[in-house]
Design a protein around this motif. Structure first.
Motif, PDB file in Angstrom:
ATOM      1  N   PRO A 243      46.255  29.440  48.153  1.00  0.00           N
ATOM      2  CA  PRO A 243      45.046  29.710  48.261  1.00  0.00           C
ATOM      3  C   PRO A 243      44.458  30.701  49.352  1.00  0.00           C
ATOM      4  O   PRO A 243      43.606  31.374  49.214  1.00  0.00           O
ATOM      5  CB  PRO A 243      44.240  28.220  48.804  1.00  0.00           C
ATOM      6  N   ILE A 244      45.277  31.107  50.125  1.00  0.00           N
ATOM      7  CA  ILE A 244      44.996  32.174  50.998  1.00  0.00           C
ATOM      8  C   ILE A 244      45.547  33.471  50.531  1.00  0.00           C
ATOM      9  O   ILE A 244      44.954  34.526  50.707  1.00  0.00           O
ATOM     10  CB  ILE A 244      45.639  31.827  52.610  1.00  0.00           C
ATOM     11  N   GLU A 245      46.867  33.586  49.753  1.00  0.00           N
ATOM     12  CA  GLU A 245      47.333  34.711  49.320  1.00  0.00           C
ATOM     13  C   GLU A 245      46.614  35.234  48.093  1.00  0.00           C
ATOM     14  O   GLU A 245      46.269  36.200  47.765  1.00  0.00           O
ATOM     15  CB  GLU A 245      48.818  34.574  48.732  1.00  0.00           C
ATOM     16  N   GLN A 246      45.742  34.268  47.355  1.00  0.00           N
ATOM     17  CA  GLN A 246      45.205  34.369  46.278  1.00  0.00           C
ATOM     18  C   GLN A 246      43.738  34.008  46.271  1.00  0.00           C
ATOM     19  O   GLN A 246      43.324  33.102  45.401  1.00  0.00           O
ATOM     20  CB  GLN A 246      45.931  34.105  44.941  1.00  0.00           C
ATOM     21  N   PRO A 247      42.881  34.517  47.366  1.00  0.00           N
ATOM     22  CA  PRO A 247      41.606  33.595  47.488  1.00  0.00           C
ATOM     23  C   PRO A 247      40.673  33.640  46.418  1.00  0.00           C
ATOM     24  O   PRO A 247      40.280  32.839  45.929  1.00  0.00           O
ATOM     25  CB  PRO A 247      41.306  34.280  48.662  1.00  0.00           C
ATOM     26  N   HIS A 248      40.574  34.936  45.559  1.00  0.00           N
ATOM     27  CA  HIS A 248      39.840  35.355  44.533  1.00  0.00           C
ATOM     28  C   HIS A 248      40.136  34.211  43.232  1.00  0.00           C
ATOM     29  O   HIS A 248      39.177  33.673  42.831  1.00  0.00           O
ATOM     30  CB  HIS A 248      39.638  36.838  44.428  1.00  0.00           C
ATOM     31  N   ARG A 249      41.423  34.116  43.061  1.00  0.00           N
ATOM     32  CA  ARG A 249      41.788  33.721  42.017  1.00  0.00           C
ATOM     33  C   ARG A 249      41.706  32.125  42.057  1.00  0.00           C
ATOM     34  O   ARG A 249      41.354  31.333  41.213  1.00  0.00           O
ATOM     35  CB  ARG A 249      43.404  33.964  41.662  1.00  0.00           C
ATOM     36  N   PHE A 250      41.984  31.538  43.312  1.00  0.00           N
ATOM     37  CA  PHE A 250      41.776  30.237  43.797  1.00  0.00           C
ATOM     38  C   PHE A 250      40.219  29.777  43.652  1.00  0.00           C
ATOM     39  O   PHE A 250      39.911  28.807  43.134  1.00  0.00           O
ATOM     40  CB  PHE A 250      42.294  29.881  45.016  1.00  0.00           C
ATOM     41  N   ALA A 251      39.680  30.794  44.190  1.00  0.00           N
ATOM     42  CA  ALA A 251      38.128  30.587  44.341  1.00  0.00           C
ATOM     43  C   ALA A 251      37.678  30.190  42.837  1.00  0.00           C
ATOM     44  O   ALA A 251      36.732  29.419  42.594  1.00  0.00           O
ATOM     45  CB  ALA A 251      37.609  31.492  44.899  1.00  0.00           C
ATOM     46  N   ALA A 252      38.064  31.173  41.873  1.00  0.00           N
ATOM     47  CA  ALA A 252      37.414  30.885  40.482  1.00  0.00           C
ATOM     48  C   ALA A 252      38.102  29.804  39.747  1.00  0.00           C
ATOM     49  O   ALA A 252      37.270  29.145  39.222  1.00  0.00           O
ATOM     50  CB  ALA A 252      38.043  32.240  39.875  1.00  0.00           C
TER      51      ALA A 252
END
Length: 262
Positions: A243-252
Motif C-alpha cells: 500500500p505504501i509503494e503503490q498508494p494510488h493503486r491501493f487507494a483505488a
C-alpha cells in the motif's frame, strides 16, 4: 492524542472531517501510524479515519508483560469502545493484518469490511525460528542492526531510489521502535495461527499482496482469500509494504471495495 488502553498509554490520530463510517488502519511490525499518512489523507473526507500506534511502537508505551495477537485485538476493541465506535472498516498491513484477522474472529459484528495487506494466516512451524532470531537481534544489537535486511524486504530497490524521503521516514520509525516492544511483537507473531479458523470470517474481505514480497510471499496472502468465502485477492507491483509503494493503486482498490453494495 493519548489514551490509556488496557493499562498502556496509546497514541492515536482521529480524522473525522467527513463524519462518515469508521475506517481503521493498523500498521506493520516496526512501524507506526505515520505509515498511513497519505492514505488517511485520501479517505478522511468521506470516512472517520482512525490510526494508532501498537504496543511498544511509535509513541505507545511497551507492554509490561508478554502478549499475543489476541491481546492486540483486545487493545483495538478497547480503543474503539473508548472513542465510541460500535464498528469499523479495518485495513491491516503485515502484523496489522494479523491483528485485523484476529479482531474479525473475536468481534465479527464490529467489522464492516476487512482489508488484509501483505500478511498471512499464521506462522508455519518451520518459520518460528525467524521470529526468535529477530527478537534476539533487537534485544542484543538494537534496532539499527535490523534496518538493512528489513528494508530489502519491505520496499523494492526501484522505490527506494525514486522515493528517498519516504524511505527515510520509514527507516527513522523502525530505528526508533522500542527494542523490547519489537521483540515481544515478534514473539506474538511467532505464536499466531488463525489458519484453521479463517473460514468463520463472514464479512466482505479484500486481500492485497506485493508481487515482490519475499518476507510474506503472495501465496500466503492469497491463501487467506481462498479460506474466506467471497474474498477478493489483488496483486500489486511492490514488495512487502504494497500500500505504501503503490498508494494510488491501493487507494483505488480500497475505495471501490468499500463502496460496493453488500
Amino acid at each position: 492524542m493519548q489514551v490509556n488502553i488496557n493499562g498502556i498509554e496509546t497514541r492515536y490520530v482521529l480524522s473525522n472531517e467527513g463524519g462518515g463510517p469508521w475506517l481503521t488502519f493498523i500498521h506493520q511490525l516496526g512501524g507506526d501510524l505515520s505509515v498511513w499518512d497519505q492514505l488517511a489523507g485520501y479517505f478522511r473526507d468521506r470516512y472517520t479515519v482512525l490510526r494508532y500506534d501498537l504496543r511498544g511502537h511509535g509513541r505507545t508505551a511497551a507492554s509490561g508483560a508478554s502478549f499475543g495477537v489476541a491481546n492486540l485485538s483486545h487493545d483495538l476493541a478497547t480503543l474503539l469502545d473508548t472513542l465510541g465506535a460500535s464498528s469499523s472498516h479495518l485495513v491491516g498491513m503485515s502484523m496489522g493484518g494479523m491483528i485485523a484477522q484476529q479482531f474479525a474472529m473475536d468481534h465479527p459484528a464490529r467489522v464492516n469490511t476487512l482489508t488484509l495487506c501483505d500478511t498471512s494466516g499464521g506462522t508455519l512451524p518451520e518459520a518460528r525460528a525467524i521470529w526468535d532470531q529477530r527478537a534476539a537481534a533487537a534485544r542484543k544489537d538494537g534496532m539499527a542492526s535490523l534496518v538493512p535486511a528489513t528494508l530489502s524486504r519491505w520496499l523494492t530497490a526501484e522505490f527506494q531510489t525514486a522515493h528517498p524521503e519516504a524511505v527515510e521516514q520509514i527507516v527513522d520509525v523502525l530505528t526508533h521502535t522500542l527494542p523490547e516492544g519489537y521483540a515481544m511483537a515478534c514473539e506474538a507473531l511467532r505464536d499466531f495461527d488463525a489458519r484453521g479458523k479463517l473460514g468463520t470470517i463472514r464479512c466482505p474481505t479484500l486481500t492485497v499482496a506485493g508481487r515482490h514480497d519475499t518476507g510474506t510471499p503472495p501465496a500466503a496472502t492469497q491463501a487467506i482469500a481462498d479460506a474466506i468465502e467471497g474474498a477478493q485477492f489483488e496483486l500489486l507491483d511492490a514488495a512487502h509494504l504494497a500500500p505504501i509503494e503503490q498508494p494510488h493503486r491501493f487507494a483505488a482498490l480500497l475505495e471501490t471495495f468499500l463502496e460496493r453494495p453488500v
